[in-house]
Design a protein around this motif. Structure first.
Motif: not given
Length: 70
Positions: A19-24, A35-42
């Protein structure tokens, strides 16, 4: 680490033997701006089994989204 499948973009969190575990995908996943990337939103992850990742002929139903990076 980012794939396209079923018209959606997914970030691969983990690859298991069956399997693969994915998020959007989120903008921070491949940040190409100054510049810095935005924060990853849970966000909730989704587990796709091997059966869901293959078509009836055994071909993958997803593809890598960014073949050349930024």
């Amino acid at each position: 680490n980012i794939i396209e499948m079923g018209g959606s973009s997914w970030y691969v969190l983990a690859a298991e033997s069956d399997a693969l575990l994915l998020r959007p995908e989120q903008p921070a996943d491949l940040w190409c701006e100054q510049g810095d990337p935005p924060t990853v939103i849970p966000s909730e992850s989704t587990r796709f089994s091997r059966k869901e990742l293959l078509d009836s002929d055994g071909h993958l139903v997803f593809r890598l989204k960014y073949l050349k990076g930024c």
